[in-house]
Design a protein around this motif. Structure first.
Motif, mmCIF file in Angstrom:
data_model
loop_
_atom_site.group_PDB
_atom_site.id
_atom_site.type_symbol
_atom_site.label_atom_id
_atom_site.label_comp_id
_atom_site.label_asym_id
_atom_site.label_seq_id
_atom_site.Cartn_x
_atom_site.Cartn_y
_atom_site.Cartn_z
ATOM 1 N N ILE A 111 6.395 -2.760 14.343
ATOM 2 C CA ILE A 111 6.401 -3.142 15.563
ATOM 3 C C ILE A 111 7.476 -2.261 16.189
ATOM 4 C CG2 ILE A 111 7.560 -4.633 16.965
ATOM 5 C CD1 ILE A 111 6.704 -6.872 15.335
ATOM 6 N N ARG A 112 8.540 -1.711 15.478
ATOM 7 C CA ARG A 112 9.356 -0.727 15.878
ATOM 8 C C ARG A 112 8.711 0.571 16.171
ATOM 9 N NH1 ARG A 112 12.792 -2.576 11.741
ATOM 10 N NH2 ARG A 112 12.678 -0.382 10.730
ATOM 11 N N GLU A 113 7.913 1.019 15.279
ATOM 12 C CA GLU A 113 7.036 2.169 15.278
ATOM 13 C C GLU A 113 6.221 2.170 16.437
ATOM 14 O OE1 GLU A 113 7.402 4.991 13.586
ATOM 15 O OE2 GLU A 113 9.030 4.316 12.418
ATOM 16 N N ARG A 114 5.645 1.385 16.780
ATOM 17 C CA ARG A 114 4.743 0.880 18.124
ATOM 18 C C ARG A 114 5.485 0.943 19.247
ATOM 19 N NH1 ARG A 114 0.077 -1.962 17.864
ATOM 20 N NH2 ARG A 114 0.037 -1.494 20.108
ATOM 21 N N ILE A 115 6.821 0.370 19.199
ATOM 22 C CA ILE A 115 7.515 0.713 20.552
ATOM 23 C C ILE A 115 7.954 2.039 20.655
ATOM 24 C CG2 ILE A 115 9.696 -0.153 21.460
ATOM 25 C CD1 ILE A 115 9.362 -2.678 20.328
ATOM 26 N N GLU A 119 6.594 3.470 24.293
ATOM 27 C CA GLU A 119 7.554 3.727 25.108
ATOM 28 C C GLU A 119 8.515 5.004 24.920
ATOM 29 O OE1 GLU A 119 7.874 1.821 27.732
ATOM 30 O OE2 GLU A 119 6.318 0.149 26.798
ATOM 31 N N LYS A 120 7.883 6.051 24.404
ATOM 32 C CA LYS A 120 8.602 7.414 24.060
ATOM 33 C C LYS A 120 9.223 7.860 25.346
ATOM 34 C CE LYS A 120 4.192 9.883 23.839
ATOM 35 N NZ LYS A 120 3.198 10.800 23.078
ATOM 36 N N ASN A 121 8.605 7.831 26.454
ATOM 37 C CA ASN A 121 8.905 8.538 27.670
ATOM 38 C C ASN A 121 10.026 7.932 28.195
ATOM 39 O OD1 ASN A 121 7.030 10.412 27.559
ATOM 40 N ND2 ASN A 121 5.433 9.148 28.517
ATOM 41 N N ARG A 122 10.475 6.573 27.841
ATOM 42 C CA ARG A 122 11.477 5.692 28.268
ATOM 43 C C ARG A 122 12.717 5.547 27.400
ATOM 44 N NH1 ARG A 122 8.675 0.394 30.543
ATOM 45 N NH2 ARG A 122 10.838 0.024 31.169
ATOM 46 N N LEU A 129 15.780 1.996 24.518
ATOM 47 C CA LEU A 129 15.019 1.743 25.368
ATOM 48 C C LEU A 129 15.802 1.093 26.629
ATOM 49 C CD1 LEU A 129 12.131 1.519 26.653
ATOM 50 C CD2 LEU A 129 12.191 -0.700 25.226
ATOM 51 N N VAL A 130 15.689 1.783 27.673
ATOM 52 C CA VAL A 130 16.654 1.276 28.997
ATOM 53 C C VAL A 130 15.624 0.852 29.867
ATOM 54 C CG1 VAL A 130 18.265 1.979 30.760
ATOM 55 C CG2 VAL A 130 18.226 3.167 28.604
ATOM 56 N N ILE A 131 16.173 -0.615 30.188
ATOM 57 C CA ILE A 131 15.219 -1.268 31.238
ATOM 58 C C ILE A 131 16.406 -1.737 32.460
ATOM 59 C CG2 ILE A 131 13.818 -3.568 31.741
ATOM 60 C CD1 ILE A 131 12.519 -1.545 29.911
ATOM 61 N N SER A 132 15.684 -1.342 33.635
ATOM 62 C CA SER A 132 16.655 -1.679 34.835
ATOM 63 C C SER A 132 15.975 -2.750 35.628
ATOM 64 C CB SER A 132 16.730 -0.396 35.613
ATOM 65 O OG SER A 132 17.719 0.388 35.096
ATOM 66 N N SER A 133 16.669 -3.476 36.399
ATOM 67 C CA SER A 133 16.083 -4.535 37.187
ATOM 68 C C SER A 133 17.104 -4.887 38.382
ATOM 69 C CB SER A 133 16.078 -5.827 36.526
ATOM 70 O OG SER A 133 15.650 -6.923 37.194
ATOM 71 N N THR A 134 16.224 -4.976 39.564
ATOM 72 C CA THR A 134 17.077 -5.233 41.046
ATOM 73 C C THR A 134 15.892 -6.275 41.521
ATOM 74 O OG1 THR A 134 15.625 -3.252 42.030
ATOM 75 C CG2 THR A 134 18.059 -2.980 41.211
ATOM 76 N N LYS A 135 15.363 -6.969 40.835
ATOM 77 C CA LYS A 135 14.372 -7.905 41.219
ATOM 78 C C LYS A 135 15.112 -9.019 42.161
ATOM 79 C CE LYS A 135 10.278 -11.002 40.022
ATOM 80 N NZ LYS A 135 9.626 -11.415 38.845
ATOM 81 N N THR A 136 16.113 -9.568 41.740
ATOM 82 C CA THR A 136 16.964 -10.528 42.339
ATOM 83 C C THR A 136 18.149 -9.942 43.224
ATOM 84 O OG1 THR A 136 18.033 -11.321 40.735
ATOM 85 C CG2 THR A 136 15.557 -12.195 40.800
ATOM 86 N N LYS A 149 11.034 -8.273 30.723
ATOM 87 C CA LYS A 149 10.170 -7.124 30.580
ATOM 88 C C LYS A 149 10.338 -6.528 28.949
ATOM 89 C CE LYS A 149 11.327 -5.405 35.283
ATOM 90 N NZ LYS A 149 11.789 -4.373 36.116
ATOM 91 N N LEU A 150 11.341 -6.648 28.576
ATOM 92 C CA LEU A 150 11.626 -6.534 26.964
ATOM 93 C C LEU A 150 10.750 -7.131 26.222
ATOM 94 C CD1 LEU A 150 15.329 -5.403 26.536
ATOM 95 C CD2 LEU A 150 13.387 -3.753 26.195
ATOM 96 N N GLN A 151 10.518 -8.369 26.577
ATOM 97 C CA GLN A 151 9.732 -9.242 25.755
ATOM 98 C C GLN A 151 8.283 -8.713 25.746
ATOM 99 O OE1 GLN A 151 11.055 -11.888 23.465
ATOM 100 N NE2 GLN A 151 8.771 -11.625 22.745
#
Length: 204
Positions: A111-115, A119-122, A129-136, A149-151
């Motif tokens: 699973i780690r290798e797949r991620i 997501e190699k560009n992120r 792996l950086v995830i940003s959120s401004t949804k709410t 998103k991570l899940q």
């Protein structure tokens, strides 16, 4: 002796033709023997790949997808941009969530290798792996959104396609055999062409 010399001069093409025929027969028999080995090796490799796919599907079917929690990530906050009234300029509601994939030993290696590949560009140089959120407009809502998103990324990396059916396996093996047969025929044609050129040069 004079009769033998005259026959050689009168019928030189027969001598060369006989030699060429022997060479072609030898090369064809060698190609067939060599080709037979490669056909069985290629089909054996294809069958091994299919067996590995079945094993992965069986093992993955009994294991649920790993779940990520706040204990697995690092969270930081910043001010959200864009419209939203005066509250936007006063409260840090934007969420930047960092998940270190390389150090996530609670995930399987596959699973780690797949991620890392998906997501190699992120993923930064530290393996995060950086995830940003401004949804709410709340920190809690954006944290939940970033975790979702991570899940989703983990679920996609954990997914294992079902093994091929018996009909699909037969079709795959048939296509592999047809491809190998074409390769052998092309190899034979190339060998005969080279043999013809060598004999033509000897005639000159």
């Amino acid at each position: 002796m004079a009769i033998l010399r005259s026959s050689i001069l009168l019928f030189p093409s027969r001598i060369h033709f006989g030699i060429r025929h022997v060479r072609c027969a030898a090369s064809e028999s060698a190609a067939e023997a060599d080709g037979g080995k490669k056909v069985s090796a290629r089909l054996s490799m294809m069958q091994q790949i299919l067996r590995e796919a079945e094993d992965r599907a069986v093992s993955a079917g009994s294991e649920p997808s790993p779940k990520i929690t706040l204990d697995h990530v690092t969270v930081s906050f910043a001010r959200s941009g864009g419209p939203g009234g005066q509250n936007v300029n006063k409260v840090n509601t934007k969420v930047d969530m960092r998940f270190n994939v390389k150090q996530a030993n609670w995930l399987g290696e596959r699973i780690r290798e797949r991620i890392l590949q998906m997501e190699k560009n992120r993923i930064n140089k530290d393996g995060e792996l950086v995830i940003s959120s401004t949804k709410t407009r709340t920190q809690k809502g954006n944290i939940e959104d970033a975790l979702e998103k991570l899940q989703a990324i983990i679920d996609a990396a954990s997914y294992v396609p079902p093994p091929p059916s018996e009909e699909q396996k037969k079709r795959i093996e048939k296509l592999a055999a047809v491809g190998e047969q074409k390769r052998i025929l092309n190899k034979k044609a190339l060998s005969q062409k080279k043999t013809f050129r060598r004999n033509r040069d000897s005639w000159d």
